[in-house]
Write an enzyme that holds these catalytic residues in place. Structure first.
Site, PDB file in Angstrom:
ATOM      1  N   ASP A  81      22.766 -15.333 -28.916  1.00  0.00           N
ATOM      2  CA  ASP A  81      22.672 -16.199 -29.684  1.00  0.00           C
ATOM      3  C   ASP A  81      24.003 -16.741 -30.528  1.00  0.00           C
ATOM      4  OD1 ASP A  81      20.142 -15.109 -29.489  1.00  0.00           O
ATOM      5  OD2 ASP A  81      19.402 -16.287 -31.108  1.00  0.00           O
ATOM      6  N   HIS A 108      24.091 -19.855 -32.565  1.00  0.00           N
ATOM      7  CA  HIS A 108      23.696 -20.573 -33.756  1.00  0.00           C
ATOM      8  C   HIS A 108      24.762 -21.239 -34.360  1.00  0.00           C
ATOM      9  CE1 HIS A 108      19.358 -19.756 -33.673  1.00  0.00           C
ATOM     10  NE2 HIS A 108      19.812 -18.408 -33.332  1.00  0.00           N
ATOM     11  N   HIS A 143      16.351 -16.301 -22.842  1.00  0.00           N
ATOM     12  CA  HIS A 143      16.404 -15.939 -24.260  1.00  0.00           C
ATOM     13  C   HIS A 143      15.450 -15.163 -24.834  1.00  0.00           C
ATOM     14  CE1 HIS A 143      17.677 -17.337 -27.962  1.00  0.00           C
ATOM     15  NE2 HIS A 143      16.431 -17.533 -28.666  1.00  0.00           N
ATOM     16  N   ARG A 159       5.358 -14.676 -34.779  1.00  0.00           N
ATOM     17  CA  ARG A 159       5.990 -15.872 -34.527  1.00  0.00           C
ATOM     18  C   ARG A 159       5.297 -17.280 -34.694  1.00  0.00           C
ATOM     19  NH1 ARG A 159      11.808 -15.149 -33.720  1.00  0.00           N
ATOM     20  NH2 ARG A 159      12.404 -13.279 -32.959  1.00  0.00           N
ATOM     21  N   ASP A 167      21.513 -24.928 -34.864  1.00  0.00           N
ATOM     22  CA  ASP A 167      20.828 -24.552 -36.171  1.00  0.00           C
ATOM     23  C   ASP A 167      21.295 -23.214 -36.692  1.00  0.00           C
ATOM     24  OD1 ASP A 167      18.660 -26.419 -36.076  1.00  0.00           O
ATOM     25  OD2 ASP A 167      17.350 -25.147 -34.791  1.00  0.00           O
ATOM     26  N   ARG A 168      21.043 -23.322 -38.145  1.00  0.00           N
ATOM     27  CA  ARG A 168      21.420 -22.127 -38.923  1.00  0.00           C
ATOM     28  C   ARG A 168      22.883 -22.313 -39.102  1.00  0.00           C
ATOM     29  NH1 ARG A 168      16.443 -19.575 -40.043  1.00  0.00           N
ATOM     30  NH2 ARG A 168      15.425 -18.866 -38.052  1.00  0.00           N
ATOM     31  N   ASP A 203      20.052 -20.701 -27.848  1.00  0.00           N
ATOM     32  CA  ASP A 203      20.122 -20.939 -29.257  1.00  0.00           C
ATOM     33  C   ASP A 203      21.565 -21.119 -29.723  1.00  0.00           C
ATOM     34  OD1 ASP A 203      17.556 -20.453 -29.661  1.00  0.00           O
ATOM     35  OD2 ASP A 203      17.770 -18.730 -30.797  1.00  0.00           O
ATOM     36  N   HIS A 260      17.572 -13.801 -28.708  1.00  0.00           N
ATOM     37  CA  HIS A 260      16.760 -14.261 -29.726  1.00  0.00           C
ATOM     38  C   HIS A 260      16.257 -13.453 -31.119  1.00  0.00           C
ATOM     39  CE1 HIS A 260      12.897 -16.370 -30.419  1.00  0.00           C
ATOM     40  NE2 HIS A 260      12.007 -15.505 -29.900  1.00  0.00           N
ATOM     41  N   ASN A 291      14.800 -20.952 -27.761  1.00  0.00           N
ATOM     42  CA  ASN A 291      13.775 -21.580 -28.440  1.00  0.00           C
ATOM     43  C   ASN A 291      14.385 -22.780 -29.540  1.00  0.00           C
ATOM     44  OD1 ASN A 291      14.726 -19.267 -29.994  1.00  0.00           O
ATOM     45  ND2 ASN A 291      13.080 -19.796 -31.470  1.00  0.00           N
ATOM     46  N   HIS A 292      15.430 -22.846 -29.925  1.00  0.00           N
ATOM     47  CA  HIS A 292      15.972 -23.680 -30.993  1.00  0.00           C
ATOM     48  C   HIS A 292      16.515 -24.836 -29.945  1.00  0.00           C
ATOM     49  CE1 HIS A 292      16.319 -21.864 -34.963  1.00  0.00           C
ATOM     50  NE2 HIS A 292      15.948 -20.704 -34.171  1.00  0.00           N
TER      51      HIS A 292
END
Length: 360
Positions: free
Chosen positions: A86, A88, A212, A262, A134-135, A131, A289, A163-164
């Site tokens: 990730d 992010h 991922h 989740r 995001d964040r 990923d 992940h 997944n993002h």
């Protein structure tokens, strides 16, 4: 920077394919090189809004979508390769990653320097496990640099979907807000078109499977993935969901499968992993992940490893980032990286814990 070595076994009989040649001219080449140069050489938080125009980002997304569409759903990659987890939106950490472990050969060539690439101690080919957005504060720059590198170096940069990279997730965790605040909804939609065509799985040397999230009880042969029709969004259940959302766990009855807290994908135990590896005739799973404080974490006697490449995640954790190198002989090593202050914070915490233990 710490390094951890561990053997995986040989890859006798595997070809040493060198991939396609790097393009060196033409309008598309100049466009991609310009995007990369501006992001790597000129970018800073203060000029991020004026450095690249929205229409350039959108063109990059459309070109990436076409490239992903021509990829297999499950990439077949030969070593050597560096596997990253990730990111992010932590663009500055992504740049640190490349500065530490080297950009692909031929990039950048300094004025007056030899055009012959120097031999580097780690693979200069990269597989990212998803990923990217995001964040973090600079998701647009993060995914755009990786898109541009993927287009310019298709034999050296490989990108999987996390997944993002899904509308249902990145509308909630920052990417939608970043795109619409800095530019417009049009840019956000252009990225979704590209995300919906990305590969979701890869093999390295036919012995390591990368994704991922995690394994899927319903995936009995990787050839199943090539029947998937793109573009697609990631559902809550099924093979695609598991590959992007599933997690390993030691708290599953009989070590098999269970529903995930989740709300998407499943969790799986050591017995499920053993069965899956045997069914697919592979040795190991490499996934991302989950944040892990050392940047990597083994599971089930090193048959699975989680790689997380965003150090000091969101500025709230003192975690390291890590990457995993797979060499041509299929031997593997892991390098950890982070800002010096993270190492200091972790050392201080360890010393305090030791002092408290000695007092008790």
């Amino acid at each position: 920077m710490a390094e951890i070595d561990f053997p995986l076994g040989g890859a006798e009989g595997l070809p040493d394919g060198e991939g396609s040649e790097v393009p060196t001219n033409g309008k598309v080449y100049e466009f991609l090189r310009s995007i990369i140069n501006r992001l790597v050489d000129d970018w800073c938080p203060g000029n991020c809004q004026s450095l690249i125009e929205e229409k350039e980002y959108i063109e990059l997304c459309y070109r990436a979508r076409e490239a992903f569409w021509m990829d297999r759903v499950c990439l077949e990659i030969e070593p050597s390769i560096t596997i990253c987890g990730d990111i992010h939106g932590q663009f500055e950490d992504l740049c640190q990653l490349f500065a530490t472990f080297f950009f692909p050969p031929h990039f950048p060539v300094e004025k007056g320097a030899s055009k012959e690439p120097k031999e580097q101690p780690t693979p200069q080919r990269y597989l990212f496990l998803g990923d990217y957005v995001d964040r973090g504060p600079f998701s647009i720059e993060t995914i755009s640099l990786l898109f541009a590198l993927r287009l310019l170096y298709p034999d050296k940069i490989f990108l999987l979907r996390g997944n993002h990279e899904s509308r249902a997730v990145n509308t909630q965790y920052g990417f939608y807000f970043e795109c619409t605040r800095r530019f417009s909804i049009n840019l956000y939609e252009a990225f979704q078109y590209a995300f919906n065509c990305m590969p979701i799985c890869a093999t390295v040397g036919k012995r390591i499977v990368c994704m991922h999230g995690g394994i899927s009880e319903d995936l009995r042969d990787l050839a199943q993935l090539e029947t998937l029709e793109r573009p697609f969004d990631i559902p809550d259940i099924g093979v695609m969901s598991d590959l992007c959302w599933a997690d390993p766990s030691n708290c599953v009855d009989e070590g098999m499968y269970a529903d995930s807290p989740r709300g998407a994908g499943r969790i799986f135990g050591p017995a499920a992993l053993d069965e899956w590896l045997e069914t697919l005739n592979v040795d190991m799973v490499v996934r991302a992940h989950q944040i892990v404080m050392d940047g990597y974490e083994f599971f089930s006697n090193k048959k699975l490893v989680t790689i997380f490449s965003a150090p000091s995640y969101c500025g709230h954790f003192d975690n390291l980032g890590a990457v995993m190198h797979v060499y041509k002989n299929m031997e593997c090593s892991i390098n950890c990286f982070a800002d010096e202050k993270i190492y200091k914070n972790r050392l201080d915490a360890f010393n305090k814990k030791e002092a408290k233990s000695n007092m008790g």
